[in-house]
Design an enzyme around this catalytic site. Structure first.
Site, PDB file in Angstrom:
ATOM      1  N   HIS A  34       0.870  -1.181   0.000  1.00  0.00           N
ATOM      2  CA  HIS A  34       0.000   0.000   0.000  1.00  0.00           C
ATOM      3  C   HIS A  34       0.908   1.233   0.000  1.00  0.00           C
ATOM      4  CE1 HIS A  34      -2.930   2.890   1.693  1.00  0.00           C
ATOM      5  NE2 HIS A  34      -3.870   2.030   1.353  1.00  0.00           N
ATOM      6  N   ASP A  43       2.865  -4.405   8.169  1.00  0.00           N
ATOM      7  CA  ASP A  43       1.621  -3.671   7.945  1.00  0.00           C
ATOM      8  C   ASP A  43       0.481  -4.677   8.086  1.00  0.00           C
ATOM      9  OD1 ASP A  43      -0.669  -2.612   6.869  1.00  0.00           O
ATOM     10  OD2 ASP A  43       0.276  -1.806   5.062  1.00  0.00           O
ATOM     11  N   GLN A  77      -4.755  -5.311   6.891  1.00  0.00           N
ATOM     12  CA  GLN A  77      -5.757  -6.234   6.325  1.00  0.00           C
ATOM     13  C   GLN A  77      -5.748  -7.593   7.025  1.00  0.00           C
ATOM     14  OE1 GLN A  77      -8.008  -5.433   4.177  1.00  0.00           O
ATOM     15  NE2 GLN A  77      -7.219  -3.448   3.540  1.00  0.00           N
ATOM     16  N   LYS A 103     -10.830  -1.210   9.872  1.00  0.00           N
ATOM     17  CA  LYS A 103     -10.830  -2.418   9.030  1.00  0.00           C
ATOM     18  C   LYS A 103     -11.162  -3.652   9.862  1.00  0.00           C
ATOM     19  CE  LYS A 103      -7.587  -0.358   5.810  1.00  0.00           C
ATOM     20  NZ  LYS A 103      -8.391   0.008   4.636  1.00  0.00           N
ATOM     21  N   CYS A 157      -4.619   2.214  -3.871  1.00  0.00           N
ATOM     22  CA  CYS A 157      -3.398   2.747  -3.239  1.00  0.00           C
ATOM     23  C   CYS A 157      -2.226   1.774  -3.410  1.00  0.00           C
ATOM     24  CB  CYS A 157      -3.617   3.068  -1.765  1.00  0.00           C
ATOM     25  SG  CYS A 157      -4.788   4.394  -1.496  1.00  0.00           S
TER      26      CYS A 157
END
Ligand code: PLP
Length: 401
Positions: free
Chosen positions: A122, A195, A198, A221, A359
């Site tokens: 991202h 990261d 998700q 999220k 993104c």
């Protein structure tokens, strides 16, 4: 264990909305998830019964707000299996990564130093490293949308100051082997940021066992509110890192000549925080655990397994991202159709998907496409949502033929 889908859906009031007169098939969960009643109640209850500023007053409402806010930190730390001092509250994944870029990486950076990422990051796991002055090196992504680990290993070199890797790709659904990558990077003395934007709503996380130095995620999220997130950082890093934002709450003493800093994690939390955001995230994590991450994962995997062949057999539709290990993301392009036009036609049928580069512009470039349409799953999605998507895609195909 199978989920009681009707009971789960009943907890999400927005799912009852009619869109252009049609039943809503909300398939834009990688962008943001919907919120269950318990989270809405927690946010409402905070503002009705406890609203005050935290940490700086002795009156009853301030005590309530502070207690709930700090209890949320305990809740979040327990969910991620780390200690409360290692949980820095942020505005989201993006801010967490920027904090690490500015406060951890930048002071250590020499000209030519690199941050090793993957080709499926991202933008928020690319641009902060560039702003900090690092050279961003990306490992190759295969045609299936998997990380080419040999290429990653070859690029993990003497100039690599940090490895930054997405745990689950928002555009492809690919789950990266982050535990293995952390072990290999650490064997070379390189710290790792994961990261997790998700990942947290789809698979249970044990950050202590994972061994990452930094882990960033967003509440919205994972069934929580927007504009709030968490950065986990190992305590020794937080102790060594300078503050990055100055202001209230992050100080111990202030004088015109010089100031001193609060203890961790408060050293990194300047200004009035998003108190309701923390309380809302804690409620969201309670909700996730009440359903159970194993059950959530099994259900979403079953819906993904149902969806993949049905989408693949639509003439002219090409799935982008077919990794062996993936979560519920279906990115696709359709012959003769621009992704945005496709998204508008699906919207007319009550189907909410995201269209664009998500993104991840370098990843789109890798696949030679400007954009995809992306259907992404959450626990309240079922095969009926997929059926509605498939019917809408056939309608679109006839229009574009
Ligand atoms: N990383 C990934 C993989 C994402 O999917 C997103 C959001 O889409 C982000 C980072 C940024 O999250 P936020 O906008 O909540 O900071």
């Amino acid at each position: 264990m199978t989920l009681d889908l009707a009971a789960i859906r009943a907890q999400f009031p927005i799912l009852a909305e009619k869109i252009h007169g049609k039943r809503l098939a909300y398939l834009d969960n990688a962008a943001t998830t919907q919120k269950p009643e318990s989270v809405l109640r927690a946010l409402d209850g905070y503002y009705r019964h406890a609203n005050s500023n935290v940490h700086r007053a002795v009156h009853e409402l301030a005590a309530r707000a502070t207690t709930q806010y700090e209890a949320a930190r305990d809740r979040i730390a327990a969910f991620l299996k780390v200690t409360r001092e290692e949980i820095v509250f942020t505005r989201g994944t993006t801010e967490g990564i920027n904090l690490v870029a500015r406060s951890f990486l930048q002071p250590r950076l020499q000209p030519g130093d690199e941050v090793l990422v993957s080709g499926m990051e991202h933008h928020s796991n690319i641009v902060p490293w560039q702003l900090a002055g690092a050279k961003v090196v990306a490992a190759r992504v295969t045609d299936e949308g998997e990380l080419d680990l040999d290429d990653w290993r070859a690029k993990l070199g003497p100039r690599t100051r940090l490895v930054a890797i997405v745990q689950v790709s928002n555009s492809l659904g690919t789950v990266n082997p982050v535990a293995e990558m952390i072990r290999e990077a650490h064997a070379r003395g390189v710290p790792v940021l994961v990261d997790g934007a998700q990942a947290v709503a789809h698979e249970a996380q044990d950050l202590r066992a994972l061994g990452a130095d930094f882990y960033a995620c967003s509440a919205h999220k994972a069934y929580g509110p927007t504009g709030f997130g968490v950065l986990f950082a190992r305590r020794e890093h937080l102790e060594a890192m300078p503050p990055w934002h100055g202001g209230g709450d992050m100080i111990r003493t202030v004088a015109f000549e010089a100031s001193t800093w609060n203890e961790v994690p408060y050293k990194f939390e300047a200004g009035t925080p998003d108190i309701a955001g923390a309380i809302g995230l804690a409620a969201a994590l309670d909700w996730i655990e009440s359903v159970g991450l194993d059950a959530i994962h099994a259900h979403e995997s079953a819906v993904l397994d149902y969806a993949t062949p049905r989408l693949a057999e639509i003439p002219g539709l090409r799935l982008i991202g077919t990794a062996r290990h993936k979560v519920g993301v279906l990115s696709f392009v359709m012959d003769g159709a621009h992704a945005h036009d496709l998204g508008s036609i699906l919207d007319q049928q009550g189907v909410a998907v995201r269209t664009g580069h998500h993104c991840t512009m370098p990843l789109m470039e890798r696949f030679g496409i400007p954009a995809t349409a992306r259907a992404s799953l959450a626990v309240y999605n079922g095969t009926d949502d997929i059926d509605q998507l498939v019917v809408a895609l056939h309608t679109a195909r006839r229009l574009f033929a």
